[in-house]
Design an enzyme around this catalytic site. Structure first.
Site, PDB file in Angstrom:
ATOM      1  CB  ILE A 210      -0.981   0.002   1.198  1.00 36.85           C
ATOM      2  CG1 ILE A 210      -1.958   1.180   1.101  1.00 36.85           C
ATOM      3  CG2 ILE A 210      -0.251  -0.037   2.517  1.00 36.85           C
ATOM      4  CD1 ILE A 210      -3.115   1.102   2.090  1.00 36.85           C
TER       5      ILE A 210
ATOM      6  CD  GLU B 145       4.059  -9.977   5.870  1.00 38.50           C
ATOM      7  OE1 GLU B 145       3.690 -11.137   6.136  1.00 38.50           O
ATOM      8  OE2 GLU B 145       3.693  -9.368   4.841  1.00 38.50           O
TER       9      GLU B 145
ATOM     10  CG  ASN C   5       6.529   2.657   7.921  1.00 36.10           C
ATOM     11  OD1 ASN C   5       6.065   3.695   8.403  1.00 36.10           O
ATOM     12  ND2 ASN C   5       6.288   2.286   6.676  1.00 36.10           N
TER      13      ASN C   5
ATOM     14  CE1 TYR D  69      -1.509  -0.613   7.307  1.00 31.45           C
ATOM     15  CE2 TYR D  69       0.736  -0.924   8.064  1.00 31.45           C
ATOM     16  CZ  TYR D  69      -0.162  -0.715   7.045  1.00 31.45           C
ATOM     17  OH  TYR D  69       0.283  -0.597   5.760  1.00 31.45           O
TER      18      TYR D  69
END
Length: 133
Positions: free
Chosen positions: A56, A90, A95, A102
């Site tokens: 993404i 993953e 990050n 998330y």
């Protein structure tokens, strides 16, 4: 346009051949468009009852404006509509922005994949996350 966004978004971007290999029956490819301009995309693989978010990416021009969250929510809704029971992904342990997104959307960390990603100084671990859809 996808390759351009990919190269701007990642230190180790997917190649054109990797993207072309995703045109399969069990993959879902999504584009986020503003007017006539591609602003983001996502690649999801369906395996049995699980949606695996493989990639993404949002154009740097609009990052931080909610486009990633919008696209993620769309992927989750479509996966549920398609009968998937969970989404896994993953994310690089470094990050923090993506991990925070998330987590804020309900994902939880279910494990770590050591040395999963290429990195400038060798390899980097991946945080594995999951969410029931």
């Amino acid at each position: 346009m996808v390759l351009d966004i990919e190269r701007q978004g990642y230190s180790f971007p997917w190649s054109e051949s990797v993207f072309r290999d995703c045109f399969r029956d069990n993959y879902r490819l999504w584009a986020l468009v503003s007017g006539e301009c591609l602003t983001g995309y996502a690649v999801v693989a369906y395996m049995f009852d699980e949606a695996h978010l493989l990639n993404i990416c949002i154009s740097p021009k609009i990052r931080g404006a909610g486009a990633g969250r919008l696209l993620l929510r769309h992927l989750l809704a479509e996966s549920s509509r398609d009968g998937m029971e969970q989404m896994i992904l993953e994310v690089r342990v470094s990050n923090d922005v993506a991990s925070a997104l998330y987590l804020s959307e309900g994902f939880s960390e279910i494990g770590v994949r050591p040395n999963y990603y290429p990195a400038a100084d060798g390899r980097e671990d991946a945080r594995v996350m999951a969410l029931a859809v």
